[in-house]
Design a protein around this motif. Sequence first.
Motif, PDB file in Angstrom:
ATOM      1  N   ALA A   1      41.705  41.222  48.948  1.00 14.79           N
ATOM      2  CA  ALA A   1      42.279  41.423  50.286  1.00 14.79           C
ATOM      3  C   ALA A   1      41.211  42.024  51.185  1.00 14.79           C
ATOM      4  N   ARG A   2      41.524  42.109  52.460  1.00 17.41           N
ATOM      5  CA  ARG A   2      40.618  42.785  53.386  1.00 17.41           C
ATOM      6  C   ARG A   2      40.554  44.268  53.054  1.00 17.41           C
ATOM      7  N   ASP A   3      39.494  44.917  53.474  1.00 15.16           N
ATOM      8  CA  ASP A   3      39.357  46.350  53.240  1.00 15.16           C
ATOM      9  C   ASP A   3      40.537  47.093  53.840  1.00 15.16           C
ATOM     10  N   GLY A   4      41.070  48.035  53.081  1.00 13.95           N
ATOM     11  CA  GLY A   4      42.194  48.835  53.559  1.00 13.95           C
ATOM     12  C   GLY A   4      43.557  48.291  53.199  1.00 13.95           C
ATOM     13  N   ILE A   5      43.609  47.052  52.678  1.00 13.00           N
ATOM     14  CA  ILE A   5      44.884  46.449  52.282  1.00 13.00           C
ATOM     15  C   ILE A   5      44.985  46.499  50.757  1.00 13.00           C
TER      16      ILE A   5
ATOM     17  N   ILE B   1      40.762  36.988  50.116  1.00 10.35           N
ATOM     18  CA  ILE B   1      39.628  36.418  50.839  1.00 10.35           C
ATOM     19  C   ILE B   1      38.806  35.602  49.847  1.00 10.35           C
ATOM     20  N   THR B   2      38.769  34.303  50.043  1.00 12.99           N
ATOM     21  CA  THR B   2      37.975  33.401  49.220  1.00 12.99           C
ATOM     22  C   THR B   2      37.272  32.451  50.174  1.00 12.99           C
ATOM     23  N   VAL B   3      36.017  32.763  50.503  1.00 12.59           N
ATOM     24  CA  VAL B   3      35.314  32.056  51.574  1.00 12.59           C
ATOM     25  C   VAL B   3      33.886  31.741  51.163  1.00 12.59           C
TER      26      VAL B   3
ATOM     27  N   ASN C   1      38.758  46.971  46.988  1.00 12.92           N
ATOM     28  CA  ASN C   1      38.628  45.578  47.420  1.00 12.92           C
ATOM     29  C   ASN C   1      37.196  45.045  47.342  1.00 12.92           C
ATOM     30  N   GLY C   2      36.365  45.670  46.559  1.00 10.92           N
ATOM     31  CA  GLY C   2      34.989  45.197  46.460  1.00 10.92           C
ATOM     32  C   GLY C   2      34.918  43.738  46.046  1.00 10.92           C
ATOM     33  N   GLY C   3      34.050  42.973  46.686  1.00  8.45           N
ATOM     34  CA  GLY C   3      33.978  41.533  46.444  1.00  8.45           C
ATOM     35  C   GLY C   3      33.001  41.162  45.344  1.00  8.45           C
ATOM     36  N   LEU C   4      33.174  39.953  44.819  1.00 10.62           N
ATOM     37  CA  LEU C   4      32.243  39.369  43.857  1.00 10.62           C
ATOM     38  C   LEU C   4      31.797  38.019  44.389  1.00 10.62           C
TER      39      LEU C   4
ATOM     40  N   TYR D   1      40.106  24.033  33.403  1.00  6.93           N
ATOM     41  CA  TYR D   1      39.916  24.662  34.714  1.00  6.93           C
ATOM     42  C   TYR D   1      38.970  25.856  34.630  1.00  6.93           C
ATOM     43  N   PHE D   2      38.146  26.020  35.687  1.00  8.49           N
ATOM     44  CA  PHE D   2      37.446  27.279  35.910  1.00  8.49           C
ATOM     45  C   PHE D   2      38.376  28.142  36.751  1.00  8.49           C
ATOM     46  N   LEU D   3      38.549  29.404  36.356  1.00  8.15           N
ATOM     47  CA  LEU D   3      39.525  30.287  36.981  1.00  8.15           C
ATOM     48  C   LEU D   3      38.888  31.626  37.317  1.00  8.15           C
ATOM     49  N   ALA D   4      39.170  32.131  38.513  1.00 12.50           N
ATOM     50  CA  ALA D   4      38.747  33.473  38.916  1.00 12.50           C
ATOM     51  C   ALA D   4      39.964  34.232  39.419  1.00 12.50           C
ATOM     52  N   ASN D   5      40.040  35.510  39.089  1.00 15.23           N
ATOM     53  CA  ASN D   5      41.179  36.332  39.464  1.00 15.23           C
ATOM     54  C   ASN D   5      40.690  37.724  39.860  1.00 15.23           C
ATOM     55  N   CYS D   6      41.334  38.337  40.812  1.00 13.95           N
ATOM     56  CA  CYS D   6      41.021  39.717  41.160  1.00 13.95           C
ATOM     57  C   CYS D   6      42.267  40.369  41.726  1.00 13.95           C
ATOM     58  N   ASN D   7      42.275  41.709  41.767  1.00 15.02           N
ATOM     59  CA  ASN D   7      43.414  42.397  42.353  1.00 15.02           C
ATOM     60  C   ASN D   7      43.015  43.758  42.894  1.00 15.02           C
ATOM     61  N   THR D   8      43.806  44.254  43.822  1.00 19.24           N
ATOM     62  CA  THR D   8      43.539  45.552  44.439  1.00 19.24           C
ATOM     63  C   THR D   8      44.112  46.694  43.630  1.00 19.24           C
TER      64      THR D   8
END
Length: 290
Positions: free
Chosen positions: A93-97, A60-62, A269-272, A253-260
Amino acid sequence: MSSKHILILCLFSMLSACSTIQKSTSSDWLFIDDFENSLSKWQSVDTQNETKPQVKNPQITVIQPAQATTSTSTSTSTSTSTSTNHYLLKKPARDGIVGNRKALSYTKLPQAVEVGQTYTFYIRINVAAFPNNHAFGLSNLTPELINKHAYDAFEPTLRVTDKTESNGLVNDGVLMVKTGNGYSNIQNYTTKQSAKPLQTNTWYDVWYVVNNAAASKQGQQYDVYVKGGEFSKQTLVYKNAQFRMKREQPLIYFLANCNTGPIKKPYGNGGLRYDDLYMSKGTNLNNPML
């Protein structure tokens, strides 16, 4: 007044004007993004999607809105106005995934940081929720190589997480920087101890001063300043953090990464939230928002 004295005064005035112009130009900020429009300049790729059953493009990147209320007082009355600011919310990812291991998002910098140059980067971050595992910073690789190398595409790197490391170390949500032996918490040098964990739903201003000189010239490192939480004013919180790979190439490049995390031991899945990305040549500790 003699013509000689007039000429000297003219030359002095010209030099003063040039000095003033140079000083003003050096403090300019280059705009990267404030998320008030679209994400058309961004690429988002899930390069290690291990979700089961598989969820296509799980990250989720919105852009999301946040209303801010301000009051203006005069000698006779007080008026209140409401404005809408937008920010980027990134989640693996969405919560639970679970099982999305590398959710990458990146955008090209308006100006490359050449080898030998120092640039200051400014960003505002806000932890939507723990548990999570996020990293952001700069890369000197092309999109194809960013997709291939993921975390090893980073050079200067900042990290937000409360995950447990493979060696048993439990992180607690303090903002972290890259060091030669892994990551290190930012510091409160006044109290001579680690900084406190980031507060959720709280905006932090972060400046990181990136020295892209060769390692042999004391480059490939960066200093970090923070305002927010326990730091009521802009504060140096880490000096001489290390680039991750030290490739000694232009940062582009500016880069952002996350994982579950893995399916068997997910991180969460906490967001930033990200907002107001800017860069400036040299060391610039002014606030581009003021």
